[in-house]
Scaffold this active site. Structure first.
Site, PDB file in Angstrom:
ATOM      1  N   LYS A 193       0.854  -1.198   0.000  1.00 33.26           N
ATOM      2  CA  LYS A 193       0.000   0.000   0.000  1.00 33.26           C
ATOM      3  C   LYS A 193       0.889   1.247   0.000  1.00 33.26           C
ATOM      4  O   LYS A 193       2.090   1.158   0.256  1.00 33.26           O
ATOM      5  CB  LYS A 193      -0.926  -0.013   1.224  1.00 33.26           C
ATOM      6  CG  LYS A 193      -1.794  -1.276   1.320  1.00 33.26           C
ATOM      7  CD  LYS A 193      -2.809  -1.373   0.200  1.00 33.26           C
ATOM      8  CE  LYS A 193      -3.275  -2.792  -0.019  1.00 33.26           C
ATOM      9  NZ  LYS A 193      -4.494  -3.183   0.615  1.00 33.26           N
TER      10      LYS A 193
HETATM   11  C1  PLP Z   1      -5.404  -4.273   0.991  1.00 30.19           C
HETATM   12  C2  PLP Z   1      -6.845  -4.107   1.084  1.00 30.19           C
HETATM   13  C3  PLP Z   1      -7.595  -4.575   2.181  1.00 30.19           C
HETATM   14  C4  PLP Z   1      -7.020  -5.452   3.253  1.00 30.19           C
HETATM   15  O1  PLP Z   1      -5.869  -5.028   3.877  1.00 30.19           O
HETATM   16  P1  PLP Z   1      -4.889  -6.082   4.574  1.00 30.19           P
HETATM   17  O2  PLP Z   1      -3.993  -5.203   5.391  1.00 30.19           O
HETATM   18  O3  PLP Z   1      -4.173  -6.805   3.502  1.00 30.19           O
HETATM   19  O4  PLP Z   1      -5.696  -6.994   5.434  1.00 30.19           O
HETATM   20  C5  PLP Z   1      -8.945  -4.289   2.227  1.00 30.19           C
HETATM   21  N1  PLP Z   1      -9.552  -3.617   1.249  1.00 30.19           N
HETATM   22  C6  PLP Z   1      -8.887  -3.165   0.172  1.00 30.19           C
HETATM   23  C7  PLP Z   1      -9.622  -2.400  -0.880  1.00 30.19           C
HETATM   24  C8  PLP Z   1      -7.513  -3.416   0.041  1.00 30.19           C
HETATM   25  O5  PLP Z   1      -6.873  -2.985  -1.048  1.00 30.19           O
END
Ligand code: PLP
Length: 378
Positions: A193
């Site tokens: 992210k």
């Molecule tokens: C990455 C993501 C998540 C989940 O995050 P994690 O930290 O991997 O559990 C949820 N929603 C969206 C849209 C994402 O891109």
């Protein structure tokens, strides 16, 4: 030339000394779970997202699950969301025992379509409508969903609004930051992210002090005070190492976001001069601060061949996401079939994410576009 989809090593080289300093401090303190590092990060993220409070959690998925639990959503309840998102959005709804209600997306922004939402609400029986308790708009690829109509409908029907802002830290809608518009804002610190930890992590933002208190209690098994449980929560704690690393990286986030935005602008110029306008659809910027977690192009046909071809030329790309959630095997019980959400289905077969990370060079971007031209000229 090699162009990876993401190059975290390039980013690490620029902040290595700072990271080693803060992690060394934590090793010396031997204080690993929650504590001052997490509290400090919560304050900084709340400020960054223009909210009053934030609660550090174990992942973006847990941010969603904790928010749903804190809002009291469970079996018998229905939660509206999009079928074109990472699995966790709908997975979290199912995990608390509620039922996802999918609404198709807008073809330009890939976010929840407010027209489809109005239609879906209009088609519900009074009983069905009464069981809808929440809506989870997703700010996909780093661009906010069209929140005003969503907030208006939510207020009219008494729905809780949980923003899935996992891909959108710092994104803005009419000057308002992602995570500050709903009752809950859910963020992920997954390493890929825009603001990534060195492992799993996440955070929930909230401005209502009652919501904040509930989140804090539910994060530690519903305990308040310690060992006295009024409600059943879970272990949703963030650890000090991740919090300290994310706090360092937060100082660089606006610079990195500017780098992504510059790269997006450069792709637009390169694609325009390559004359690919009728073959490649570029991201449509609807909202005023797109943070480009992904730069996603669309091709009418041959997406998988294009991806394979680029891979052979050393270019990393990814499909986010190949199967819309209403067609996932685990949701077959919802009774959906191909054709139910055609805009999502088309996006799933036509979209491709290109490298957009801030350290990407102009030469690498030119190479990516050259190779896309070469693919169409084969
Ligand atoms: C990455 C993501 C998540 C989940 O995050 P994690 O930290 O991997 O559990 C949820 N929603 C969206 C849209 C994402 O891109």
């Amino acid at each position: 030339m090699k162009v990876p989809l993401l190059d975290l090593k390039a980013q690490y080289r620029t902040i290595k000394d700072r990271i080693l300093d803060v992690t060394h401090e934590i090793f010396e303190s031997q204080y690993f779970i929650l504590g001052p590092q997490v509290a400090a990060l919560e304050k900084k993220i709340a400020g960054y997202c223009h909210v009053d409070h934030a609660v550090g959690v174990s992942s973006g998925t847990d941010a969603l699950i904790l928010s749903l639990m804190a809002a009291g959503i469970g079996p018998g309840d229905r939660v509206i969301s999009t079928p074109y998102t990472f699995f966790a959005t709908a997975g979290a709804i199912a995990r608390v025992g509620a039922t996802p209600v999918f609404v198709d997306i807008d073809p330009d922004s890939y976010n929840l379509s407010c027209d489809r939402l109005q239609e879906a609400v209009g088609a519900m029986t009074a009983h069905q409508l009464k069981t809808v308790k929440a809506i989870i708009p997703v700010h996909l690829y780093g661009q906010c969903a069209d929140m005003d109509p969503i907030l208006e409908l939510a207020a009219a029907h008494g729905w809780v609004v949980i923003e899935d802002a996992a891909q959108a830290i710092g994104a803005e809608y009419k000057g308002r930051r992602a995570g500050s518009m709903g009752d809950y804002g859910c963020f992920s610190f997954f390493p890929s992210k825009n603001l990534g930890a060195f492992g799993d992590g996440g955070i929930v933002t909230a401005s209502d002090p009652k919501v904040w208190e509930q989140l804090e209690i539910m994060r530690v098994h519903g305990a308040s005070p310690k060992y006295y449980h009024r409600v059943v929560g879970g272990n949703f704690r963030l650890d000090a190492l991740q919090a300290a690393i994310v706090a360092v990286k937060l100082e660089f986030l606006d610079g990195w976001t500017a780098g992504r935005q510059d790269n997006a602008a450069r792709y637009r110029e390169l694609f325009a001069s390559a004359g690919l306008a009728d073959r490649v659809g570029l991201p449509v910027e609807r909202e005023n601060r797109h943070i480009y977690n992904q730069f996603v192009i669309r091709v009418d046909t041959g997406r998988d061949d294009l991806k394979a071809y680029l891979g052979e030329q050393g270019i990393g790309t990814e499909v986010y996401y190949p199967v819309p959630l209403h067609l996932q095997a685990c949701f077959s019980g919802l009774g959906h079939a191909a054709g139910d959400f055609p805009v999502s289905e088309r996006a799933a077969s036509q979209t491709l994410a290109l490298p957009i990370y801030p350290e990407l060079t102009g030469a690498q971007q030119a190479y990516v576009v050259e190779q896309i031209v070469a693919f169409f000229n084969r």
